[in-house]
Design a protein around this motif. Sequence first.
Motif, PDB file in Angstrom:
ATOM      1  N   PHE A   1       0.853  -1.182   0.000  1.00 32.67           N
ATOM      2  CA  PHE A   1       0.000   0.000   0.000  1.00 32.67           C
ATOM      3  C   PHE A   1       0.892   1.236   0.000  1.00 32.67           C
ATOM      4  O   PHE A   1       2.085   1.169   0.287  1.00 32.67           O
ATOM      5  N   ASP A   2       0.288   2.358  -0.304  1.00 31.70           N
ATOM      6  CA  ASP A   2       1.018   3.622  -0.397  1.00 31.70           C
ATOM      7  C   ASP A   2       0.993   4.318   0.969  1.00 31.70           C
ATOM      8  O   ASP A   2      -0.070   4.656   1.484  1.00 31.70           O
ATOM      9  N   PHE A   3       2.179   4.519   1.554  1.00 35.45           N
ATOM     10  CA  PHE A   3       2.288   5.174   2.858  1.00 35.45           C
ATOM     11  C   PHE A   3       1.595   6.534   2.864  1.00 35.45           C
ATOM     12  O   PHE A   3       1.144   7.002   3.899  1.00 35.45           O
ATOM     13  N   ALA A   4       1.539   7.186   1.726  1.00 33.50           N
ATOM     14  CA  ALA A   4       0.956   8.529   1.675  1.00 33.50           C
ATOM     15  C   ALA A   4      -0.541   8.503   1.949  1.00 33.50           C
ATOM     16  O   ALA A   4      -1.118   9.514   2.353  1.00 33.50           O
ATOM     17  N   ASP A   5      -1.184   7.371   1.733  1.00 35.18           N
ATOM     18  CA  ASP A   5      -2.636   7.287   1.889  1.00 35.18           C
ATOM     19  C   ASP A   5      -3.066   6.725   3.236  1.00 35.18           C
ATOM     20  O   ASP A   5      -4.260   6.694   3.539  1.00 35.18           O
ATOM     21  N   TYR A   6      -2.086   6.270   4.025  1.00 41.03           N
ATOM     22  CA  TYR A   6      -2.418   5.581   5.275  1.00 41.03           C
ATOM     23  C   TYR A   6      -1.624   6.135   6.447  1.00 41.03           C
ATOM     24  O   TYR A   6      -0.494   6.576   6.293  1.00 41.03           O
ATOM     25  N   ALA A   7      -2.242   6.053   7.601  1.00 44.23           N
ATOM     26  CA  ALA A   7      -1.524   6.259   8.849  1.00 44.23           C
ATOM     27  C   ALA A   7      -1.121   4.889   9.384  1.00 44.23           C
ATOM     28  O   ALA A   7      -1.852   3.905   9.217  1.00 44.23           O
ATOM     29  N   ILE A   8       0.041   4.828  10.002  1.00 43.21           N
ATOM     30  CA  ILE A   8       0.517   3.585  10.598  1.00 43.21           C
ATOM     31  C   ILE A   8       0.409   3.719  12.119  1.00 43.21           C
ATOM     32  O   ILE A   8       0.884   4.699  12.700  1.00 43.21           O
TER      33      ILE A   8
ATOM     34  N   LEU B   1      -1.668   3.029  20.680  1.00 40.78           N
ATOM     35  CA  LEU B   1      -0.597   3.686  21.423  1.00 40.78           C
ATOM     36  C   LEU B   1      -0.129   4.965  20.739  1.00 40.78           C
ATOM     37  O   LEU B   1      -0.044   6.017  21.361  1.00 40.78           O
ATOM     38  N   ILE B   2       0.206   4.820  19.481  1.00 38.46           N
ATOM     39  CA  ILE B   2       0.845   5.925  18.777  1.00 38.46           C
ATOM     40  C   ILE B   2       0.624   5.723  17.289  1.00 38.46           C
ATOM     41  O   ILE B   2       0.562   4.595  16.799  1.00 38.46           O
ATOM     42  N   CYS B   3       0.499   6.823  16.574  1.00 36.99           N
ATOM     43  CA  CYS B   3       0.119   6.771  15.173  1.00 36.99           C
ATOM     44  C   CYS B   3       0.889   7.851  14.417  1.00 36.99           C
ATOM     45  O   CYS B   3       1.087   8.952  14.943  1.00 36.99           O
TER      46      CYS B   3
ATOM     47  N   ASP C   1       0.810  13.878   6.421  1.00 35.74           N
ATOM     48  CA  ASP C   1       0.500  15.060   7.204  1.00 35.74           C
ATOM     49  C   ASP C   1       1.653  15.461   8.128  1.00 35.74           C
ATOM     50  O   ASP C   1       1.551  16.474   8.828  1.00 35.74           O
ATOM     51  N   ASN C   2       2.698  14.637   8.160  1.00 32.16           N
ATOM     52  CA  ASN C   2       3.831  14.901   9.045  1.00 32.16           C
ATOM     53  C   ASN C   2       3.361  15.106  10.491  1.00 32.16           C
ATOM     54  O   ASN C   2       3.745  16.072  11.166  1.00 32.16           O
ATOM     55  N   LYS C   3       2.517  14.207  10.935  1.00 37.75           N
ATOM     56  CA  LYS C   3       1.958  14.310  12.277  1.00 37.75           C
ATOM     57  C   LYS C   3       2.088  12.989  13.024  1.00 37.75           C
ATOM     58  O   LYS C   3       2.100  11.928  12.401  1.00 37.75           O
TER      59      LYS C   3
ATOM     60  N   ARG D   1      -8.628   9.576   6.427  1.00 37.58           N
ATOM     61  CA  ARG D   1      -9.897  10.176   6.047  1.00 37.58           C
ATOM     62  C   ARG D   1     -10.388  11.005   7.225  1.00 37.58           C
ATOM     63  O   ARG D   1      -9.983  10.806   8.361  1.00 37.58           O
ATOM     64  N   THR D   2     -11.265  11.955   6.921  1.00 39.48           N
ATOM     65  CA  THR D   2     -11.722  12.859   7.965  1.00 39.48           C
ATOM     66  C   THR D   2     -12.798  12.188   8.821  1.00 39.48           C
ATOM     67  O   THR D   2     -13.425  11.216   8.416  1.00 39.48           O
ATOM     68  N   GLY D   3     -12.939  12.724  10.030  1.00 37.29           N
ATOM     69  CA  GLY D   3     -14.025  12.280  10.889  1.00 37.29           C
ATOM     70  C   GLY D   3     -13.754  11.044  11.697  1.00 37.29           C
ATOM     71  O   GLY D   3     -14.670  10.514  12.338  1.00 37.29           O
ATOM     72  N   ILE D   4     -12.509  10.551  11.700  1.00 35.03           N
ATOM     73  CA  ILE D   4     -12.204   9.368  12.494  1.00 35.03           C
ATOM     74  C   ILE D   4     -11.054   9.666  13.425  1.00 35.03           C
ATOM     75  O   ILE D   4     -10.286  10.615  13.229  1.00 35.03           O
TER      76      ILE D   4
END
Length: 126
Positions: free
Chosen positions: A27-34, A48-50, A55-57, A102-105
């Motif tokens: 998958f593309d890291f740009a589209d997902y948070a880990i 724990l941590i994301c 978004d560099n967040k 995605r927004t709202g989560i």
Amino acid sequence: DVQLQASGGGLVQAGGSLRLSCAASGFDFADYAITWSRQAPGKEREGLICISERDNKTWYGDFAEGRFTMSSDNAKNTVYLFIKTVKPEDTAKYYCAATRLRTGIRLLDPVWVDYWGKGTQVTVSS
């Protein structure tokens, strides 16, 4: 085919530090948070941590900030979880996961995860 393989768990003495790795592919890291989550026996899985590279967040769970940090190596498609001053209550199975941005989560909430890895067991001795 999405794959998330966590490794680095094992038996560690209380007070020590630990680094877990998660090799990701498909998958593309740009589209997902880990996200790193954990589940102790008899307890619910907790985020724990994301991290979001797009978004560099970085987001921290309620109790994770301070002892838990996360980094990524995009060249290796690998993310790391660092735990310092481990405690017996850190004993759990640790999972890395991918959540589509995605927004709202709430990205730390396990309910929103799209892909889970198999996890790695961490046992902390006192």
